[in-house]
Design a protein around this motif. Structure first.
Motif, mmCIF file in Angstrom:
data_model
loop_
_atom_site.group_PDB
_atom_site.id
_atom_site.type_symbol
_atom_site.label_atom_id
_atom_site.label_comp_id
_atom_site.label_asym_id
_atom_site.label_seq_id
_atom_site.Cartn_x
_atom_site.Cartn_y
_atom_site.Cartn_z
ATOM 1 N N VAL A 244 8.434 17.991 8.879
ATOM 2 C CA VAL A 244 8.193 17.391 7.750
ATOM 3 C C VAL A 244 7.810 15.331 7.906
ATOM 4 O O VAL A 244 6.833 14.967 7.368
ATOM 5 N N TYR A 245 8.375 15.269 9.132
ATOM 6 C CA TYR A 245 8.389 13.749 9.155
ATOM 7 C C TYR A 245 7.096 13.440 9.864
ATOM 8 O O TYR A 245 5.859 12.831 9.218
ATOM 9 N N LEU B 60 -1.133 5.060 17.319
ATOM 10 C CA LEU B 60 -0.321 6.111 17.681
ATOM 11 C C LEU B 60 1.917 5.222 17.573
ATOM 12 O O LEU B 60 2.196 5.573 17.314
ATOM 13 N N THR B 61 1.578 4.383 18.504
ATOM 14 C CA THR B 61 2.590 3.241 18.263
ATOM 15 C C THR B 61 3.129 2.696 16.872
ATOM 16 O O THR B 61 4.457 3.324 16.553
ATOM 17 N N THR B 62 2.111 2.479 16.136
ATOM 18 C CA THR B 62 2.617 2.770 14.136
ATOM 19 C C THR B 62 3.180 4.058 14.285
ATOM 20 O O THR B 62 5.162 3.951 13.336
ATOM 21 N N LYS B 63 3.113 5.086 14.633
ATOM 22 C CA LYS B 63 3.347 6.236 13.839
ATOM 23 C C LYS B 63 5.041 6.544 14.690
ATOM 24 O O LYS B 63 5.861 6.813 14.144
ATOM 25 N N GLY C 210 6.890 4.005 15.884
ATOM 26 C CA GLY C 210 7.838 3.057 15.000
ATOM 27 C C GLY C 210 8.258 3.917 13.991
ATOM 28 O O GLY C 210 9.750 3.809 13.601
ATOM 29 N N ILE C 211 7.536 4.385 13.255
ATOM 30 C CA ILE C 211 8.004 4.982 11.478
ATOM 31 C C ILE C 211 9.075 6.354 12.254
ATOM 32 O O ILE C 211 9.907 6.183 11.033
ATOM 33 N N MET C 212 8.466 6.941 13.129
ATOM 34 C CA MET C 212 9.721 8.306 13.304
ATOM 35 C C MET C 212 11.123 7.552 13.629
ATOM 36 O O MET C 212 11.667 7.813 13.279
ATOM 37 N N TYR D 94 14.589 8.252 11.836
ATOM 38 C CA TYR D 94 15.750 8.647 13.511
ATOM 39 C C TYR D 94 16.926 7.570 13.061
ATOM 40 O O TYR D 94 18.534 7.429 12.767
ATOM 41 N N PHE D 95 16.142 6.381 12.898
ATOM 42 C CA PHE D 95 17.898 5.077 12.667
ATOM 43 C C PHE D 95 18.455 5.184 11.610
ATOM 44 O O PHE D 95 19.442 5.656 11.431
#
Lengths: 91, 711
Positions: free
Chosen positions: B461-462, B477-480, B482-484, B488-489
């Motif tokens: 889903v994420y 990619l780092t932004t993606k 980061g959102i992932m 989790y956080f």
């Protein structure tokens, strides 16, 4: 090294790292006291404190155990001089 | 020789071997090598189930005697004492005492003992010997005892206890032949060991024993063992399936306890102490303490780093990073492989069968539903590989030790860390791992918050929402990533936050007391870790093949019926189906979050399992590619519009949907296991309400505040 001066009971969490304490009394929840005794950490057991104040890491009878702060607060020990070997459970 | 008054004569020896396979129970302290021995004895001939009513695993295997005769072996949960403090230990106690109607009392008992810590391990053996069953003592880890410079004499122990004692190194398979030979014996002697019950307690033991024989239909020997146990057990942990005591016995027990309390007598402490006195005398004969090891052992040197206030956190952080990176990178290849094969299977079925409902049921219902879940098998295997590795090396207990300080801030203790870590893969094994938590309130709080940890089912889903939110060509990619990590956080932070809230409101209690053994570091047993992974894989696949298959078929039916007129597009069919009707009915509730009825169908169908959302979106938006590849589905989502022409999947809606899935309780299997664990519908319903309620409120806030800010 001079022997530590005889002091009254102190909770295990306050025993400094590297010191050895003899369990004098266990207080608190009956079931927990029972379990401590069953694991060989009952009255008269020698506990070597390895580290920690919030969560204590100790050595009892050759086994490493971790005790959280509430548990270590309820184990009252008397500091004893570090013996040549601290592995024996009872004096 | 005249036996003491409190000892009943042993049962007459059986001369002939029993007709059915004898049942052996394996008992021992945690970390004594019991599971390794069980695996060595039974190999792949194991069945893992559950004791009815509790989530404690029931492991039964078949071993073979030296003569090829099958022997049934039950691996009971590790216990320090038969006076149970957790559901795990309660099961061990109840099976050994014959209190469980679902498990016959074992004929014989194998007691596994850690030779490096004989005195403490003998405490449980001492209680087991009281049961009056034939016992074989297995002195495991003789190699480690020798390394520590200790001399342990099995013959002397056998002489003292009067039962066979087999020295063993289960990891290397040493001593197994001798053990099988002992297990093959048609008659095993009953223990000759006698110990003196303190005089002040002996009359109580005799009276309770008599009552257990008269009112609880116990045999005299078991009754004596149980009466001794009842005096130290305080009957604190009762689990489902355990036969309760008769009223008369309970009354006698309460009477004695009341009398001793009035006399200020510590009867439980006295009994433990007298057992340890007897054990101390045995240990003095059997063990010569080590002369080596005056300096720190290798374990001590490793502990100096991994339990250090700073290095300990760095080590734990590095281990966690390694696990997560492995889950997300190594699993990619096998996941793609599974995905390709599932798609190929669906194509093959489509090519081999005539079009019709049956074909659609098989391809769109069964294959895509089960396939969508089986695809996560590699991730689950990798996580359990690491969990098995951390447990078998002894690091897991150190991780719990390090985490204890953080957990204590929210009112839990370090033992809750392992269930929460497992919940990153799946909440079900996480909830099952709570059985080692002794305090019932702590266990319940851990169960209530475990599903907030982002499980692998949320990952698709994420991924889909990040793909829709952030086009690959424009965003690094780092932004993606980061959102992932933010998702989790958020889940982890919420789990800790709710634990803190529950411990201060609903499940208030005194701060829990935790004592946890930190076993010495050991080389991991490849076979044990492998078997652990296989076991988990099987449980997961069985679930996919039963619960999820059933739900997939029901969902297919709901989206395929009633049939739309001929020539209707798949999305028109869905709109008019039962699932579509449900989506329309839900729309007023979710419209404030920016979701329409089509997303509503996804929310309803993914109530069965979160990952179903992705495949449902594929069907709803008529994406041509299979659900594993998100690119065509992303294009379809970006084309989706509200009736007034506004874009449906705006970045704000995608973000809101992710937030919704972080918090919402969208998993029927988790609800079912929470019901089983808590033995009521109250807690799973409460859990569903608080999680989904929080999800709704936060998704609403994200959408409304975001719109207010002009997003």
């Amino acid at each position: 090294m001079p022997a530590p001066s005889p002091i009254a009971r102190l909770p295990l969490c306050q025993l400094p790292a590297g010191a050895v304490g003899r369990v004098q009394a266990i207080t608190g929840d009956e079931g927990f006291c029972q379990r401590l005794r069953e694991m060989g950490c009952g009255e008269a057991a020698l506990i070597t404190k390895i580290s920690g104040t919030t969560t204590s890491l100790c050595q009892v009878n050759g086994t490493r155990i971790a005790l959280n702060h509430s548990a270590a607060m309820n184990i009252l020990v008397e500091r004893v001089p570090v013996p040549p070997r601290t592995e024996s459970r009872r004096a | 020789m005249q036996l003491p008054a409190h000892i009943n004569p042993p049962a007459p020896k059986r001369n002939a071997a029993p007709a059915r396979a004898p049942v052996y129970a394996l008992v021992g302290n945690p970390n004594c090598g019991k599971s390794t021995l069980f695996n060595a004895l039974t190999g792949l001939k194991q069945k893992v189930g559950n004791y009815p009513g509790v989530t404690v695993e029931k492991k039964v295997g078949t071993a073979y005697s030296q003569h090829g005769q099958p022997l049934t072996v039950i691996d009971l949960p590790g216990a320090y004492s038969l006076a149970a403090r957790s559901p795990d230990e309660a099961v061990t106690r109840d099976v050994l005492l014959g209190r469980r109607s679902d498990t016959a009392q074992p004929d014989r008992i194998l007691c596994i003992v850690d030779a490096t810590n004989l005195e403490r391990n003998l405490y449980l053996v001492h209680q087991v010997l009281d049961l009056g069953r034939p016992v074989i003592v297995v002195l495991n880890m003789m190699d480690l005892a020798a390394e520590a410079g200790m001399a342990v004499f099995p013959d002397k122990l056998a002489q003292e206890l009067g039962v066979p004692v087999i020295p063993c190194e289960a990891v290397r398979g040493k001593g197994l032949i001798e053990l099988r030979l002992a297990m093959s014996r048609a008659d095993l002697p009953l223990s000759r060991h006698a110990w003196d019950v303190p005089g002040a307690i002996a009359p109580a033991v005799a009276e309770i024993q008599a009552s257990l024989v008269a009112h609880d239909a116990k045999s005299p020997l078991i009754a004596r063992a149980e009466s001794l146990l009842l005096l130290t057990d305080q009957d604190s942990v009762r689990v489902a399936g355990s036969t309760p005591l008769s009223a008369r016995t309970t009354e006698i027990l309460a009477g004695w306890q009341k009398r001793w309390s009035a006399e200020n007598m510590d009867w439980a402490g006295t009994l433990v102490s007298s057992r340890y006195d007897a054990i101390g005398r045995i240990a003095a004969e059997v063990v010569q303490p080590g002369t080596a090891g005056q300096g720190p052992s290798p374990s001590d040197r490793i502990d100096a780093v991994v339990t250090h206030p700073i290095w300990g956190w760095i080590t734990l952080g590095a281990v966690m990073c390694l696990i997560f990176v492995s889950i997300f990178t190594l699993a990619e290849y096998p996941m793609n492989w599974i995905d390709r094969h599932i798609a190929a299977l669906a194509d093959w079925v489509k090519g081999s069968m005539a079009p019709g409902d049956l074909r659609d049921l098989i391809t769109d219902g069964a294959i895509s539903g089960v396939g969508g879940v089986v695809i996560f098998l590699p991730q689950i295997l990798i996580l359990f590989f690491f969990i098995g590795l951390l447990e078998s090396t002894g690091y897991m207990a150190r991780a719990a030790f390090i985490m204890d300080r953080l957990m204590s801030r929210v009112g839990l203790n370090g033992k809750s860390f392992i269930p929460l870590l497992s919940s990153y893969a799946c909440a079900i094994p996480g909830i099952m791992a709570t059985r080692t938590i002794e305090d019932p309130k702590d266990r319940l709080v851990t169960i209530l918050v475990a599903p907030l940890m982002s499980c692998s089912a949320r990952l698709p889903v994420y991924l889909l929402m990040i793909a829709a939110l952030l086009p690959a060509e424009r965003v690094p990619l780092t932004t993606k990533v980061g959102i992932m990590f933010l998702m989790y956080f958020l889940g982890t932070f919420a789990a800790f936050g709710f634990a803190w809230l529950f411990k201060r409101t609903l499940l208030k209690g005194v701060p829990p007391m935790m004592i946890m053994e930190l076993p010495p570091y050991r080389m991991p047993g490849v076979k044990d870790v492998g078997l652990h992974m296989l076991e988990r894989a099987w449980i997961f696949l069985r679930r996919a093949g039963t619960v999820i298959l059933g739900i997939s078929i029901v969902l297919w039916f709901l989206s395929a019926y009633p049939k739309a007129p001929a020539g209707a597009s798949p999305s028109e069919q869905l709109s008019g189906s039962f699932a579509g009707m449900a989506g329309h009915a839900l729309e007023p509730v979710i419209k404030p979050l920016g979701f329409d009825w089509q997303i509503g169908i996804g929310l309803i169908s993914s109530f069965a399992a979160r990952e179903v959302f992705v495949s449902t979106m594929g069907v709803v938006f008529n994406a041509e590619a299979d659900d594993g590849d998100t690119a065509p589905l992303r294009s379809a989502l970006l084309k989706a519009r509200w009736p007034d022409g506004r874009m449906l999947f705006t970045p704000l809606v995608c973000f809101g949907l992710m937030i919704f899935y972080v918090f919402a309780m969208q998993c029927i299997s988790t609800i079912a296991i929470v019901k089983r664990e808590t033995n009521s519908w109250k807690w799973p319903l409460f859990q569903t309400a608080y999680m989904t309620g929080t999800a709704w409120i936060l998704a609403l806030l994200v959408y409304q505040v975001g719109r207010g800010l002009g997003f």
